[in-house]
Design a protein around this motif. Structure first.
Motif, PDB file in Angstrom:
ATOM      1  N   MET A   1      39.796  34.828  46.144  1.00  0.00           N
ATOM      2  CA  MET A   1      40.048  34.602  44.645  1.00  0.00           C
ATOM      3  C   MET A   1      38.786  35.022  44.324  1.00  0.00           C
ATOM      4  O   MET A   1      37.844  34.858  44.488  1.00  0.00           O
TER       5      MET A   1
ATOM      6  N   ALA B   1      43.556  37.824  43.128  1.00  0.00           N
ATOM      7  CA  ALA B   1      43.843  36.811  44.498  1.00  0.00           C
ATOM      8  C   ALA B   1      44.666  37.700  45.627  1.00  0.00           C
ATOM      9  O   ALA B   1      45.213  37.807  45.189  1.00  0.00           O
TER      10      ALA B   1
ATOM     11  N   ILE C   1      45.502  30.128  49.513  1.00  0.00           N
ATOM     12  CA  ILE C   1      44.939  30.938  49.198  1.00  0.00           C
ATOM     13  C   ILE C   1      43.960  31.796  50.117  1.00  0.00           C
ATOM     14  O   ILE C   1      43.199  31.063  50.363  1.00  0.00           O
TER      15      ILE C   1
END
Length: 119
Positions: free
Chosen positions: A34, A97, A31
């Protein structure tokens, strides 16, 4: 492909608290960031808070000291703890995201969740 699933919206009174959740499902390698946006009726989309995969955060001035964003990397889930809510916080809140899957990083959006604060 990645899906973002939001939960936690609702109707509450001035000064109340609420926690929004957004879980990412799918082919996730890492990731990058986000974040939460919101859109009130008749207004533009506004960035509320963001968190990077490394844990750096940033907040809109209007929510500083009231909202807290956090990220559980193990669960691929971002949370937005909202305290001391005001009627002007009423909006549809969207999770966004930027996630790296098997290929290049891509942007994904949740379906939106309504938060309504009454005075």
């Amino acid at each position: 492909q990645v899906q973002l699933v939001e939960s936690g919206g609702g109707l509450l009174q001035l000064g109340g608290s609420l926690r929004l959740s957004c879980a990412a499902f799918g082919s996730i390698v890492s990731i990058n960031v986000m974040d939460w946006y919101r859109q009130a009726p008749g207004k533009q989309l506004e960035l509320v808070a963001l968190i990077t995969g490394g844990g750096r955060t940033n907040y809109a001035d209007s929510v500083k000291d009231r909202f807290t964003i956090s990220l559980d990397n193990a669960k691929n889930t971002v949370y937005l703890q909202m305290n001391s809510l005001k009627p002007e916080d009423t909006a549809v809140y969207y999770c966004h995201a930027n996630i790296k899957g098997y290929y290049l990083p891509s942007d994904y959006w949740g379906q939106g969740t309504q938060v309504t604060v009454s005075s």
